[in-house]
Design an enzyme around this catalytic site. Structure first.
Site, PDB file in Angstrom:
ATOM      1  N   ASP A  53       0.610  -0.641   0.340  1.00 31.67           N
ATOM      2  CA  ASP A  53      -0.417  -0.065   0.102  1.00 31.67           C
ATOM      3  C   ASP A  53       0.791   1.430  -0.272  1.00 31.67           C
ATOM      4  OD1 ASP A  53      -2.508  -1.247   0.970  1.00 31.67           O
ATOM      5  OD2 ASP A  53      -0.896  -2.009   1.898  1.00 31.67           O
ATOM      6  N   ASP A 107      -1.473  -2.492  -4.001  1.00 36.95           N
ATOM      7  CA  ASP A 107      -1.671  -1.175  -4.172  1.00 36.95           C
ATOM      8  C   ASP A 107      -0.609  -0.909  -4.283  1.00 36.95           C
ATOM      9  OD1 ASP A 107      -4.353  -1.724  -3.801  1.00 36.95           O
ATOM     10  OD2 ASP A 107      -4.696  -0.905  -2.229  1.00 36.95           O
ATOM     11  N   TYR A 139      -1.226   4.899  -6.028  1.00 35.40           N
ATOM     12  CA  TYR A 139      -2.667   5.287  -5.762  1.00 35.40           C
ATOM     13  C   TYR A 139      -2.736   6.060  -6.880  1.00 35.40           C
ATOM     14  CZ  TYR A 139      -3.103   2.775  -1.428  1.00 35.40           C
ATOM     15  OH  TYR A 139      -3.415   1.739  -0.650  1.00 35.40           O
ATOM     16  N   ASN A 196      -6.723  -3.977  -4.792  1.00 40.23           N
ATOM     17  CA  ASN A 196      -7.716  -2.970  -5.322  1.00 40.23           C
ATOM     18  C   ASN A 196      -7.832  -2.244  -5.874  1.00 40.23           C
ATOM     19  OD1 ASN A 196      -7.581  -2.979  -2.391  1.00 40.23           O
ATOM     20  ND2 ASN A 196      -9.406  -1.733  -3.025  1.00 40.23           N
ATOM     21  N   HIS A 208      -3.231  -9.612  -1.896  1.00 44.12           N
ATOM     22  CA  HIS A 208      -3.423  -7.925  -1.238  1.00 44.12           C
ATOM     23  C   HIS A 208      -4.463  -7.988  -0.024  1.00 44.12           C
ATOM     24  CE1 HIS A 208      -3.543  -4.246  -0.632  1.00 44.12           C
ATOM     25  NE2 HIS A 208      -5.289  -3.913  -1.408  1.00 44.12           N
ATOM     26  N   HIS A 210     -10.088  -2.257   7.402  1.00 38.65           N
ATOM     27  CA  HIS A 210     -10.944  -3.379   6.446  1.00 38.65           C
ATOM     28  C   HIS A 210     -12.099  -4.331   7.145  1.00 38.65           C
ATOM     29  CE1 HIS A 210     -10.677  -0.806   2.667  1.00 38.65           C
ATOM     30  NE2 HIS A 210      -8.838  -0.858   2.921  1.00 38.65           N
ATOM     31  N   HIS A 248      -3.690  -3.676   2.323  1.00 36.93           N
ATOM     32  CA  HIS A 248      -4.958  -3.845   2.475  1.00 36.93           C
ATOM     33  C   HIS A 248      -4.926  -3.146   3.817  1.00 36.93           C
ATOM     34  CE1 HIS A 248      -8.215  -3.969   0.612  1.00 36.93           C
ATOM     35  NE2 HIS A 248      -9.443  -4.016   1.598  1.00 36.93           N
ATOM     36  N   ASP A 249      -5.073  -3.284   4.825  1.00 33.10           N
ATOM     37  CA  ASP A 249      -5.466  -2.898   5.706  1.00 33.10           C
ATOM     38  C   ASP A 249      -3.718  -2.301   5.954  1.00 33.10           C
ATOM     39  OD1 ASP A 249      -8.279  -2.469   6.359  1.00 33.10           O
ATOM     40  OD2 ASP A 249      -7.637  -4.073   7.911  1.00 33.10           O
ATOM     41  N   HIS A 250      -3.972  -0.803   6.290  1.00 36.29           N
ATOM     42  CA  HIS A 250      -2.441   0.507   6.038  1.00 36.29           C
ATOM     43  C   HIS A 250      -1.926   0.239   7.689  1.00 36.29           C
ATOM     44  CE1 HIS A 250      -3.924   2.788   2.378  1.00 36.29           C
ATOM     45  NE2 HIS A 250      -4.275   1.349   2.472  1.00 36.29           N
TER      46      HIS A 250
END
Ligand SMILES: *[C@@H]1O[C@H](CO)[C@@H](O)[C@H](O)[C@H]1NC(C)=O
Ligand SMILES: *[C@@H]1O[C@H](CO)[C@@H](O)[C@H](O)[C@H]1NC(C)=O
Length: 657
Positions: free
Chosen positions: A46, A79, A82, A117, A211, A220, A246-248
């Protein structure tokens, strides 16, 4: 991706890896391990924000840690760009968010990337295109693929197409689903390929990368679809790690229903979302709601995972903050001390047994006996008679043909170790206990002084690499056939260190949910003692339970630990903390203090019932125990090797059932 594209792709890959057609459909790459068979890599997720949101700082720290660990490659959990992936192969974001950001020499390694995503919201094929690899040869991104790195097999899984809401409720986003239609058969084939790749793998360690989260207490949360469809496959195939973004955040969840560790490394740039959900504290080992990354070091017997934040002094390469650090041991026998022959050498380290405590095994001598020394409160670079005590330990150790040594903690004064590279480890341990008879396994617990330094350093396998005798863990079980030892981390029990620490700073990483930590620990100790079928049950901790010395009784242990020892008919409680040698015999339990490893002669002794107090020696020394099925003999020695006290404990032969 078409087969021709894959082949073109592979042709561009250079000599690092080879495409091997396998019976599974997934593209397969090989990445050789280091010549010593080990492997290390970083994981970041991410991230692609043109350096903003601390992306550059994370990249800088990755460079330093990458150099230190001599990493073999980097994994990106997706990710990558961005907000909406790349617009095409000529999107400048590829430079601005990747090429120009991860510039450290140590990061000039292969990058294995999956898609997130956000990547699916741009031109997905662009990220998969060999054109990017022409621009920067580190880049390798595929939807799903296998990397075989000898001791470990990595299965990279394209998780985005699993998530229903991107299809049913995409809101304002447009996803590039080219190449995954029809979705149902895409997913079914993928799961089949993952399953067969795992089944065919003969690697020691199986690691799956995607991811999306499977388990997460972050923003999430769990990804429902993966829990249902992917998790059973990971469980069935005894996968060791599932790594995702995914979760930052940075997060480690240790599953209680399987051996899987769920590792989230999604702190590559924007973070600090501030919405953490509750998670069962038994599983929730670490959560950091900020930027950073993860390192993984793998040997045939151990996986060592560490998380890092963005801090770290450029001038001092040692000073990265390690947020969480967990060696995960392989469920196999480890020849721990290869240099030593004879009967002692066998240790098995099983990971995550029914009880939560790590479990080690130590074999008896051929005659069925066991002997060991106990020393505590010692690490002072030889001063305060530490060297004299060590010398006498060497002589007695030889005489008793000891099997191992127990340290009751306060291993390094005054403030533990500053890090894995602290020379105190050599000066106070390796260079002090040099006698041949002491070249045995040392089982160490932590004392309050150890908690004043970098606790994780003492727990680190790096020390074991420096001196293979070293084994230190917070709490663990040692099964030595006739005797079961339960080592208990007593420091976090003591209120004063939390409520009134004075000028001392304690390193409570790993203990930060103190209440749960303690209640879990007590439950585990109780469970371990109840499950034990050993003749002798011995509990080891740093702090006193009963003592007439300077510190006296530890009221928290008296209240919470002692009832468990009594209920389970523990034979001995062995501790340090008070710098003396002491024996109190009370209610069928022998309380043995061996805290005379260096500084002593405090001169402040309290009254204790002479009925119970069998020895109090206010000076330096150590203790030995020799046990058989029917008897245990405890001896205390001073710095001259004189025997101060001898006590023998008979064990009734078990009545025929
Ligand atoms: C950058 O990192 C620092 C330290 O963790 C943090 O306080 C700050 O909020 C971060 N900045 C951004 C934009 O996330
Ligand atoms: C070293 O041991 C001797 C003998 O027990 C003792 O007299 C002396 O005080 C000790 N030294 C220190 C610094 O504790």
């Amino acid at each position: 991706m078409s087969l021709t594209l894959i082949i073109t792709f592979i042709a561009l890959l250079g000599s690092l890896y080879v495409f091997c057609p396998s019976s599974a459909e997934l593209p397969w790459f090989e990445h050789p391990a280091k010549p010593d068979g080990s492997l290390s890599f970083l994981v970041v997720g991410d991230w692609g924000r043109r350096g903003a949101y601390n992306q550059t700082k994370v990249a800088h720290q990755m460079g330093i840690v990458g150099e230190k660990l001599k990493i073999d490659f980097i994994i990106s959990t997706g990710d990558n760009f961005y907000d909406d992936g790349l617009t095409g192969v000529d999107d400048a974001a590829f430079f601005e968010s990747f090429v120009n950001i991860y510039t450290a020499p140590s990061l000039a390694k292969q990058w294995y990337n999956v898609l997130g995503n956000h990547d699916y919201r741009g031109d997905v094929e662009a990220q998969l295109s060999p054109v990017l690899r022409d621009i920067d040869s580190r880049w390798l991104c595929l939807r799903s693929f296998i990397v075989n790195a000898e001791i470990a097999e990595f299965i990279f899984v394209d998780t985005t197409p699993f998530v229903n809401k991107y299809f049913t409720d995409p809101e304002d986003h447009v996803y590039d689903w080219n190449g995954i239609q029809p979705r149902k058969s895409y997913l079914a084939n993928l799961l089949k390929d993952v399953d067969s790749a795992l089944k065919e793998s003969t690697a020691k360690w199986k690691i799956v990368v995607g991811h999306h989260t499977i388990k997460s207490s972050g923003h999430h949360g769990n990804t429902h679809e993966l829990n249902l469809q992917l998790l059973p496959i990971l469980q069935e195939n005894e996968v060791d790690l599932y790594i995702n973004g995914h979760d930052h955040c940075l997060e480690r969840i240790s599953s209680t229903e399987s051996g899987i560790q769920f590792l989230t490394s999604g702190g590559g740039s924007k973070a600090w979302k501030g919405d953490i959900d509750w998670w069962n504290p038994k599983e929730d080992k670490f959560y950091y709601d900020g930027q950073g990354f993860m390192s993984v070091q793998i040997t045939p017997t151990e996986v060592d995972v560490a998380f890092y934040d963005i801090f770290g002094n450029v001038d001092n390469q040692k000073s990265q903050t390690i947020l969480d650090h967990q060696p995960i041991n392989m469920g196999m026998q480890i020849p721990f001390k290869k240099l030593m022959l004879l009967h002692i050498i066998f240790i098995a380290c099983l990971r995550l047994s029914a009880a939560e405590l790590q479990r080690f095994e130590h074999r008896l001598k051929h005659d069925g006996s066991l002997s060991f020394l106990v020393v505590g409160d010692w690490g002072r670079r030889g001063s305060y008679n530490q060297s004299l005590v060590a010398y006498q330990m060497g002589l007695i150790g030889e005489k008793l043909e000891i099997d191992f040594v127990i340290s009751t903690g306060d291993n390094f004064y005054e403030d533990g170790l500053t890090g894995e590279e602290d020379p105190a480890f050599l000066d106070s341990f390796t260079s002090i206990y040099t006698a041949p008879s002491l070249q045995k396994q040392w089982y160490n617990v932590l004392g309050n002084h150890d908690y004043r330094g970098d606790v994780e350093a003492q727990l680190s396998p790096v020390l074991t690499r420096k001196d293979s005798r070293w084994l230190c863990s917070r709490s663990f079980i040692l099964d030595a056939e006739i005797a079961e030892f339960v080592f208990v981390d007593t420091t976090p029990f003591v209120d004063e260190y939390f409520e009134d620490p004075g000028d001392s700073t304690y390193d409570w990483r790993g203990v930060y949910r103190r209440k749960e930590y303690l209640s879990d620990l007590l439950k585990d100790v109780d469970g371990a003692l109840k499950n034990s079928k050993a003749k002798w049950k011995i509990v080891v901790g740093h702090h006193t339970i009963k003592s007439a010395g300077h510190h006296g009784v530890t009221k928290e242990l008296l209240l919470r630990l002692l009832p468990i020892l009594e209920e389970n008919n523990v034979d001995m409680y062995v501790n340090g903390h008070d710098h003396c040698l002491q024996h109190i015999s009370s209610n069928g339990i022998e309380f043995l203090t061996s805290g005379g490893g260096s500084k002593a002669w405090r001169g402040d002794r309290n009254w204790w019932s002479p009925e119970e107090l069998k020895l109090y020696y206010d000076g330096q020394g150590f203790m030995s125990v020799k046990m058989t099925r029917s008897e245990a003999v405890v001896l205390f020695y001073d710095v001259h090797g004189n025997i101060l006290h001898k006590w023998s404990i008979p064990k009734e032969p078990l009545k025929a059932a």
